[in-house]
Design a protein around this motif. Structure first.
Motif, PDB file in Angstrom:
ATOM      1  N   LYS A   3     -35.582  -1.366 -16.472  1.00  0.00           N
ATOM      2  CA  LYS A   3     -34.253  -0.810 -16.574  1.00  0.00           C
ATOM      3  C   LYS A   3     -33.213  -1.864 -16.166  1.00  0.00           C
ATOM      4  O   LYS A   3     -32.142  -1.971 -16.752  1.00  0.00           O
ATOM      5  CB  LYS A   3     -34.160   0.425 -15.670  1.00  0.00           C
ATOM      6  N   LYS A   6     -32.769  -4.357 -18.994  1.00  0.00           N
ATOM      7  CA  LYS A   6     -31.940  -3.804 -20.073  1.00  0.00           C
ATOM      8  C   LYS A   6     -30.462  -3.810 -19.679  1.00  0.00           C
ATOM      9  O   LYS A   6     -29.598  -4.065 -20.501  1.00  0.00           O
ATOM     10  CB  LYS A   6     -32.389  -2.380 -20.393  1.00  0.00           C
ATOM     11  N   LYS A   7     -30.216  -3.515 -18.406  1.00  0.00           N
ATOM     12  CA  LYS A   7     -28.835  -3.472 -17.934  1.00  0.00           C
ATOM     13  C   LYS A   7     -28.214  -4.871 -18.037  1.00  0.00           C
ATOM     14  O   LYS A   7     -27.095  -5.033 -18.509  1.00  0.00           O
ATOM     15  CB  LYS A   7     -28.820  -2.971 -16.486  1.00  0.00           C
ATOM     16  N   ARG A  10     -27.664  -5.655 -21.706  1.00  0.00           N
ATOM     17  CA  ARG A  10     -26.569  -4.871 -22.266  1.00  0.00           C
ATOM     18  C   ARG A  10     -25.216  -5.413 -21.790  1.00  0.00           C
ATOM     19  O   ARG A  10     -24.289  -5.589 -22.575  1.00  0.00           O
ATOM     20  CB  ARG A  10     -26.715  -3.401 -21.849  1.00  0.00           C
ATOM     21  N   GLU A  11     -25.149  -5.724 -20.501  1.00  0.00           N
ATOM     22  CA  GLU A  11     -23.886  -6.233 -19.967  1.00  0.00           C
ATOM     23  C   GLU A  11     -23.548  -7.612 -20.538  1.00  0.00           C
ATOM     24  O   GLU A  11     -22.398  -7.910 -20.847  1.00  0.00           O
ATOM     25  CB  GLU A  11     -23.951  -6.294 -18.430  1.00  0.00           C
ATOM     26  N   MET A 109     -28.204  -1.096 -28.419  1.00  0.00           N
ATOM     27  CA  MET A 109     -28.020  -0.333 -27.170  1.00  0.00           C
ATOM     28  C   MET A 109     -26.711  -0.682 -26.466  1.00  0.00           C
ATOM     29  O   MET A 109     -26.405  -0.131 -25.417  1.00  0.00           O
ATOM     30  CB  MET A 109     -29.203  -0.569 -26.231  1.00  0.00           C
ATOM     31  N   GLU A 135     -31.993   2.815 -28.439  1.00  0.00           N
ATOM     32  CA  GLU A 135     -32.876   1.760 -27.948  1.00  0.00           C
ATOM     33  C   GLU A 135     -33.992   1.492 -28.942  1.00  0.00           C
ATOM     34  O   GLU A 135     -34.538   2.421 -29.535  1.00  0.00           O
ATOM     35  CB  GLU A 135     -33.470   2.169 -26.600  1.00  0.00           C
TER      36      GLU A 135
END
Lengths: 281, 62
Positions: A3, A6-7, A10-11, A109, A135
């Motif tokens: 997680k 992914k964060k 994504r950021e 995402m 996702e």
């Protein structure tokens, strides 16, 4: 942990989407400088001038290792799914190929990328493309509904590549094909460079998440794909490595021995892979 | 999103298909705001500015 990765991804890509074609992250997945170099880079990796002219302005962020072979294979009427569609560049070329009778779905995402892709579609008047916030490890797409899956230098960013390929084969129609490009490694990241694996910036730059080529192909085969073939294989090259793959700041920060760096640079390659979903699945 | 997309969309969690569409605002064939609901697991996915958010729910915290 997944997680967290992914964060970070994504950021990182939200920042790239927001700054548009003038991004600050140096990587092969983001080599834009906002000076037209995106198109020069894209021509070099195989996109035709015609393709580049046909997409709405702002959709080519100069990201990715290029997937022109996949795009060239598309036929009228096909349904295409782009995993990690970004600002929509490949989707728009695909949309032109499949025509009004076909459709293209982009999944990403990062909300900022989806917003950008959607406004690019609107400005280009392209109506057979749709973008979904989703996702790639848990696709919001029904079984056996897609003719072709494309993806351009994205799957390396996923902490769960096995799920990506399992989802890909699930949504493909029997006999459907997956045509993807990605960054893989010929050898594992050496111990002296373990710091790179931990670096968020290197992850966004497509290095830390990349896996060994054989493992990558094995994951595709184990998901049930047949006829798994490498269509093209290119080394990244030392110049691109030092300038783009890893920002100098990281190299300096971690004090990596130059000989280790050079050796590792040779082991990073981009591949284009084709795989078919068997008819009887 | 265009309504024809319902043919291909599924719940990202349980893969149930089709999803139930509730359109609050429409523009021609396009649903601008509304929601998609999975009739099997009950999850609801919002459509905002024409884009369905089909991220798995636990990942929506950004």
């Amino acid at each position: 942990m997944d997680k967290d990765i992914k964060k970070v991804v994504r950021e990182g890509y939200a920042r790239i989407a927001n700054v548009g074609s003038c991004c600050s992250t140096k990587s092969p997945c983001c080599s834009s400088k906002g000076d037209g170099s995106e198109n020069r880079i894209s021509e070099k990796i195989g996109y035709s001038e015609e393709d580049l002219k046909s997409v709405p302005e702002g959709s080519n962020l100069g990201l990715g290792c290029g997937n022109p072979v996949a795009l060239a294979s598309l036929r009228e009427g096909e349904t295409v799914l782009d995993l990690g569609s970004g600002a929509g560049f490949d989707c728009f070329i695909a949309a032109k190929r499949v025509g009004k009778g076909g459709r293209v779905i982009g999944v990403d995402m990062t909300p900022e990328m989806i917003d950008r892709a959607k406004s690019n579609a609107e400005s280009g008047g392209i109506t057979n493309v749709e973008f979904r916030l989703g996702e790639i490890e848990q696709l919001p797409v029904t079984d056996r509904s897609v003719d072709v899956i494309i993806s351009n230098c994205v799957i390396n960013l996923s902490p769960d590549k096995k799920s990506v390929f399992e989802e890909a084969i699930r949504v493909l129609k029997p006999g459907g094909r997956m045509m993807i490009s990605d960054i893989v490694l010929l050898r594992a990241i050496p111990e002296s460079m373990e710091c790179i694996r931990q670096s968020a910036e290197a992850y966004i730059g497509c290095i830390s998440g990349a896996i060994i080529k054989e493992d990558y192909l094995r994951l595709i085969e184990e998901s049930g794909f047949g006829d798994v073939r490498i269509i093209e294989e290119n080394s990244i090259g030392k110049d691109a490595w030092s300038d783009q793959l890893l920002p100098d700041s990281i190299i300096e920060q971690f004090d990596i021995p130059p000989e280790d760096l050079e050796d590792f640079a040779k082991s990073i390659i981009s591949i284009k892979v084709q795989a078919i979903k068997p008819i009887d699945r | 999103m265009r309504k024809s997309m319902l043919e291909i969309l599924a719940c990202p969690i349980c893969k149930s298909h089709p999803l139930e569409l509730k359109a609050d605002e429409e523009r021609e064939e396009e649903v601008v705001t509304g929601s998609l609901r999975c009739t099997r697991c009950g999850l609801e996915f919002l459509i905002d500015d024409g884009i369905p958010n089909l991220l798995p729910p636990e990942k929506c915290d950004g």
